[in-house]
Design a protein around this motif. Structure first.
Motif, PDB file in Angstrom:
ATOM      1  N   ILE A 256     -11.783  -9.083  -2.413  1.00 46.16           N
ATOM      2  CA  ILE A 256     -12.097  -8.554  -1.077  1.00 46.16           C
ATOM      3  C   ILE A 256     -13.541  -8.843  -0.695  1.00 46.16           C
ATOM      4  O   ILE A 256     -14.412  -8.990  -1.546  1.00 46.16           O
ATOM      5  N   ASP A 257     -13.746  -8.905   0.618  1.00 48.85           N
ATOM      6  CA  ASP A 257     -15.080  -9.059   1.185  1.00 48.85           C
ATOM      7  C   ASP A 257     -15.399  -7.944   2.174  1.00 48.85           C
ATOM      8  O   ASP A 257     -16.547  -7.789   2.573  1.00 48.85           O
ATOM      9  N   ALA A 258     -14.372  -7.190   2.579  1.00 48.64           N
ATOM     10  CA  ALA A 258     -14.560  -6.109   3.553  1.00 48.64           C
ATOM     11  C   ALA A 258     -13.478  -5.061   3.334  1.00 48.64           C
ATOM     12  O   ALA A 258     -12.426  -5.347   2.762  1.00 48.64           O
ATOM     13  N   MET A 259     -13.736  -3.856   3.800  1.00 47.20           N
ATOM     14  CA  MET A 259     -12.773  -2.770   3.628  1.00 47.20           C
ATOM     15  C   MET A 259     -11.418  -3.095   4.261  1.00 47.20           C
ATOM     16  O   MET A 259     -10.382  -2.714   3.726  1.00 47.20           O
ATOM     17  N   GLN A 260     -11.400  -3.814   5.361  1.00 46.38           N
ATOM     18  CA  GLN A 260     -10.128  -4.123   6.009  1.00 46.38           C
ATOM     19  C   GLN A 260      -9.272  -5.102   5.204  1.00 46.38           C
ATOM     20  O   GLN A 260      -8.116  -5.319   5.522  1.00 46.38           O
ATOM     21  N   ASP A 261      -9.838  -5.676   4.127  1.00 49.29           N
ATOM     22  CA  ASP A 261      -9.051  -6.546   3.253  1.00 49.29           C
ATOM     23  C   ASP A 261      -8.059  -5.753   2.412  1.00 49.29           C
ATOM     24  O   ASP A 261      -7.118  -6.311   1.873  1.00 49.29           O
ATOM     25  N   ILE A 262      -8.275  -4.441   2.288  1.00 51.22           N
ATOM     26  CA  ILE A 262      -7.372  -3.577   1.519  1.00 51.22           C
ATOM     27  C   ILE A 262      -6.422  -2.891   2.490  1.00 51.22           C
ATOM     28  O   ILE A 262      -6.826  -2.110   3.336  1.00 51.22           O
ATOM     29  N   ARG A 263      -5.157  -3.224   2.367  1.00 49.33           N
ATOM     30  CA  ARG A 263      -4.114  -2.586   3.169  1.00 49.33           C
ATOM     31  C   ARG A 263      -2.795  -2.805   2.443  1.00 49.33           C
ATOM     32  O   ARG A 263      -2.644  -3.774   1.724  1.00 49.33           O
ATOM     33  N   VAL A 264      -1.851  -1.916   2.637  1.00 48.19           N
ATOM     34  CA  VAL A 264      -0.583  -2.045   1.924  1.00 48.19           C
ATOM     35  C   VAL A 264       0.619  -2.208   2.851  1.00 48.19           C
ATOM     36  O   VAL A 264       1.718  -2.444   2.389  1.00 48.19           O
TER      37      VAL A 264
END
Length: 130
Positions: free
Chosen positions: A99-107
């Motif tokens: 990841i490079d940003a918080m929005q890269d984590i999603r399910v």
């Protein structure tokens, strides 16, 4: 009934394996958050992560750390995010995501990856483990 992960581990269903040992496997997820998204899964089918025997939990963390270093080499990123969610499959699995940003984590809302993209990502990570 065996979980989908047990069926992959036993060879009943296909999987893109990155690493395996006597206690766990690491495979590419079919619905990656980002390229390089790997799942670390114990061979023993345990539903809740907090029910893992301490030795197995420690082993999963050690394997996850090794894979995170390889992911950083194979898929340059700011960090490797780690998630243990567990609602989608009743078999403990650790998500490792470059990841490079918080929005890269999603399910949710993830597209299924092409088999050739998963095979390429698995090969890149295996090469980075050396």
């Amino acid at each position: 009934m065996a979980s989908i992960f047990t069926r992959i581990i036993q060879g009943e269903l296909p999987g893109h394996f990155v690493r395996e040992d006597a206690h766990c496997v690491a495979i590419m997820t079919l619905n990656p958050m980002k390229p390089g998204h790997v799942l670390v899964i114990p061979r023993q089918e345990i539903d809740h992560w907090d029910d893992l025997p301490p030795e197995l939990a420690a082993h999963l963390m050690q394997v996850s750390q090794t894979l995170a270093r390889a992911l950083k080499r194979a898929f340059p990123c700011e960090r490797v995010g780690m998630l243990i969610v567990g609602l989608e499959v009743p078999h403990v699995h650790v998500h490792l995501v470059p990841i490079d940003a918080m929005q890269d984590i999603r399910v949710e809302g993830l597209d299924q990856a092409k088999a050739e993209d998963l095979a390429d990502a698995a090969a890149r990570i295996r090469a980075a483990l050396d």
